[in-house]
Design a protein around this motif. Structure first.
Motif, mmCIF file in Angstrom:
data_model
loop_
_atom_site.group_PDB
_atom_site.id
_atom_site.type_symbol
_atom_site.label_atom_id
_atom_site.label_comp_id
_atom_site.label_asym_id
_atom_site.label_seq_id
_atom_site.Cartn_x
_atom_site.Cartn_y
_atom_site.Cartn_z
ATOM 1 N N ILE A 78 -36.859 -4.408 -52.421
ATOM 2 C CA ILE A 78 -37.430 -3.422 -51.496
ATOM 3 C C ILE A 78 -38.042 -4.197 -50.328
ATOM 4 O O ILE A 78 -38.844 -5.111 -50.533
ATOM 5 N N ILE A 80 -40.409 -4.697 -46.949
ATOM 6 C CA ILE A 80 -41.676 -4.207 -46.395
ATOM 7 C C ILE A 80 -41.789 -4.721 -44.966
ATOM 8 O O ILE A 80 -41.482 -5.885 -44.686
ATOM 9 N N ASP A 99 -34.307 -0.329 -50.538
ATOM 10 C CA ASP A 99 -35.050 0.608 -49.703
ATOM 11 C C ASP A 99 -35.905 -0.177 -48.720
ATOM 12 O O ASP A 99 -36.008 -1.404 -48.775
ATOM 13 N N ILE A 101 -39.763 0.172 -46.746
ATOM 14 C CA ILE A 101 -41.022 0.898 -46.542
ATOM 15 C C ILE A 101 -41.879 0.169 -45.510
ATOM 16 O O ILE A 101 -41.817 -1.050 -45.380
ATOM 17 N N GLU A 102 -42.663 0.966 -44.775
ATOM 18 C CA GLU A 102 -43.428 0.421 -43.658
ATOM 19 C C GLU A 102 -44.915 0.288 -43.988
ATOM 20 O O GLU A 102 -45.453 1.034 -44.804
ATOM 21 N N LYS A 103 -45.547 -0.693 -43.346
ATOM 22 C CA LYS A 103 -47.001 -0.829 -43.388
ATOM 23 C C LYS A 103 -47.602 0.091 -42.313
ATOM 24 O O LYS A 103 -46.968 0.331 -41.285
ATOM 25 N N LEU A 105 -49.141 0.508 -46.040
ATOM 26 C CA LEU A 105 -48.468 0.997 -47.232
ATOM 27 C C LEU A 105 -49.187 2.208 -47.818
ATOM 28 O O LEU A 105 -50.406 2.201 -47.994
ATOM 29 N N SER A 106 -48.420 3.224 -48.111
ATOM 30 C CA SER A 106 -48.933 4.404 -48.795
ATOM 31 C C SER A 106 -48.805 4.187 -50.297
ATOM 32 O O SER A 106 -47.737 3.798 -50.792
ATOM 33 N N LYS A 109 -46.057 6.292 -51.792
ATOM 34 C CA LYS A 109 -44.743 5.823 -51.358
ATOM 35 C C LYS A 109 -44.334 4.566 -52.122
ATOM 36 O O LYS A 109 -43.180 4.433 -52.571
ATOM 37 N N VAL A 110 -45.289 3.639 -52.287
ATOM 38 C CA VAL A 110 -44.992 2.397 -53.017
ATOM 39 C C VAL A 110 -44.578 2.700 -54.450
ATOM 40 O O VAL A 110 -43.548 2.213 -54.952
ATOM 41 N N THR A 113 -41.169 4.541 -54.693
ATOM 42 C CA THR A 113 -40.037 3.668 -54.355
ATOM 43 C C THR A 113 -39.786 2.652 -55.462
ATOM 44 O O THR A 113 -38.628 2.389 -55.827
#
Length: 457
Positions: A78, A80, A99, A101-103, A105-106, A109-110, A113
């Motif tokens: 994953i 980041i 996948d 995911i963006e900072k 970080l939720s 969401k983490v 995922t």
């Protein structure tokens, strides 16, 4: 055992935060501050999942991902990023990231995922295991010359589109050969559709093969696709082709010639691409001479003839077949397997097996169910028919081989005795018996009635 997750990020606060969150969820967490450290960590202990930051000094996340995938193609990653762009996400996905995911970080969401990534990995492993099991299911078991030659023929013919005619006695494994051909063919990712031509009443066989339109006959409340439709792009296995009526044979021949047909009650032409594998236990040359089978269809089907040997011709394979059936049974039942002692396996080789491999499989399952011990000895083997030509068998007399009547009467007599025996073995349960002898329940009912078998027992 808890899953291991490796966090790769040059920011210590991110590593600490993610470690706390994931450990609270029961995961084992490793961490690395750079791409080089991550590669070294993975070499020492391959994690179940890697969370990899894109923007790191030195070797960035995308370069690290590329090297990880080159060294460990199945690793799940994953990505980041605090500065995510569509181009970066697309490149990461092309490199094999699960996948992105963006900072900042939720938490939700983490966790979602991570859960999805681990579940996807589990599904991939399960899928590979299923493929392995399915592959084993379609393998011909044995090292006898007859089976070795058959296996070699399958590998040679499977990649082609040639029609195949499989002959052999009942229970020898003709459908297994057909499935094996499909499994090793270029159509293996397409459907394999089987139909037993002997088990379907004559008035329904055309509907089963070609489908029907709404209103084609009483009860046809909607359009139904037939087996040729369902097998489009794949393989259609016509079992017991010798029991198909001449009328239906003519329609099958037309499909083989033109690759198109009309559904029952319809006028629209349906085009299909289907490979045909047919099987029969009958001598089709004899059926042709007696006017019960079309000669032109025979030559269309018999492009590549396969003959499956009877079990008595390959009795040396029994010690390999038995553990295979034991494994199948316990994989299905979920119990601890029992073991056949060598002398028990040897005793099985001295029987005739008129029902061939299917009969052997049924006997093995009966022994596994009924024997109390963990080891199967010769005493656990039920009384079976002696091998043909056994010189020491007191029950076989030369004059017993010559019985009055026709071949048809002899065949019907054997079939009646066989059905009674199987009904007795299954406590006169017709549905269970039909399933075990691989016959439609309605067809078994008809045979019981025609032979005058009293099932009130």
């Amino acid at each position: 055992m808890s899953k291991t997750i490796l966090i790769v990020d040059d920011e210590k606060d991110i590593r600490t935060s993610l470690t706390g969150i994931l450990e609270d969820e029961g995961y084992q967490v490793l961490s690395a501050a750079s791409g080089a450290d991550a590669l070294e960590s993975v070499r020492q202990d391959l994690p179940d999942l890697i969370m990899l930051d894109i923007w790191m000094p030195g070797m960035d996340g995308l370069e690290t991902l590329e090297k990880l995938k080159a060294l460990f193609p199945l690793v799940t990653v994953i990505m980041i990023s605090g500065h995510g762009t569509i181009e970066t996400a697309v490149r990461a996905t092309k490199l094999g990231a699960f996948d992105f995911i963006e900072k900042p970080l939720s938490l939700d969401k983490v966790l979602i995922t991570v859960s999805n990534a681990l579940r996807m990995k589990e599904l991939r492993v399960e899928n590979e295991e299923l493929k392995r099991v399915v592959g084993n299911e379609y393998e011909l078991i044995g090292t006898s010359p007859a089976i070795a030659e058959l296996r070699e023929q399958i590998v040679r013919v499977a990649p082609t589109t040639a029609s195949v005619l499989v002959t052999g006695e009942n229970g020898t494994g003709k459908e297994l050969v057909a499935r094996s051909i499909h499994y090793y063919s270029l159509r293996s990712d397409k459907p394999f559709i089987a139909i037993n031509c002997a088990a379907i009443p004559e008035e329904l066989i055309e509907s089963e093969l070609f489908g029907h339109e709404k209103g084609a006959f009483t009860g046809a409340v909607a359009q139904k696709k037939g087996k040729f439709d369902l097998a489009d792009g794949g393989t259609l296995f016509l079992d017991e082709i010798g029991d198909m009526s001449l009328k239906t044979q003519a329609k099958v021949l037309r499909i083989l010639q033109e690759r198109r047909f009309e559904r029952v009650g319809g006028t629209r032409t349906v085009t299909v691409d289907v490979r045909i594998i047919a099987a029969t236990n009958k001598e089709l040359e004899t059926e042709i001479r007696q006017g019960r089978f079309r000669e032109d269809l025979y030559y269309r089907l018999n492009v590549v003839p396969f003959r499956v040997p009877a079990l008595r011709e390959r009795s040396q394979d029994i010690p390999q077949l038995v553990p295979h059936f034991v494994s199948q049974f316990y994989r299905r039942e979920g119990r601890e397997p029992k073991v056949f002692l060598p002398e028990a396996l040897e005793s099985l080789k001295h029987h005739d097996w008129p029902g061939n491999v299917r009969e052997l499989k049924n006997i093995i399952e009966r022994i596994l169910i009924m024997s109390p011990g963990r080891q199967i000895t010769p005493a656990d083997i039920p009384e079976l028919s002696p091998a043909r030509g056994a010189a020491d068998s007191p029950d076989i007399r030369p004059d017993s081989l010559f019985v009055p009547g026709t071949l048809r009467e002899a065949r019907e007599g054997f079939e009646r005795d066989f059905i009674i025996q199987k009904l007795e073995e299954n406590d006169w349960n017709i549905s269970r018996t039909a399933e075990i002898i691989e016959l439609e329940r309605s067809n078994l009912h008809r045979k019981i009635k025609s032979y005058g078998i009293d099932v009130r027992k």
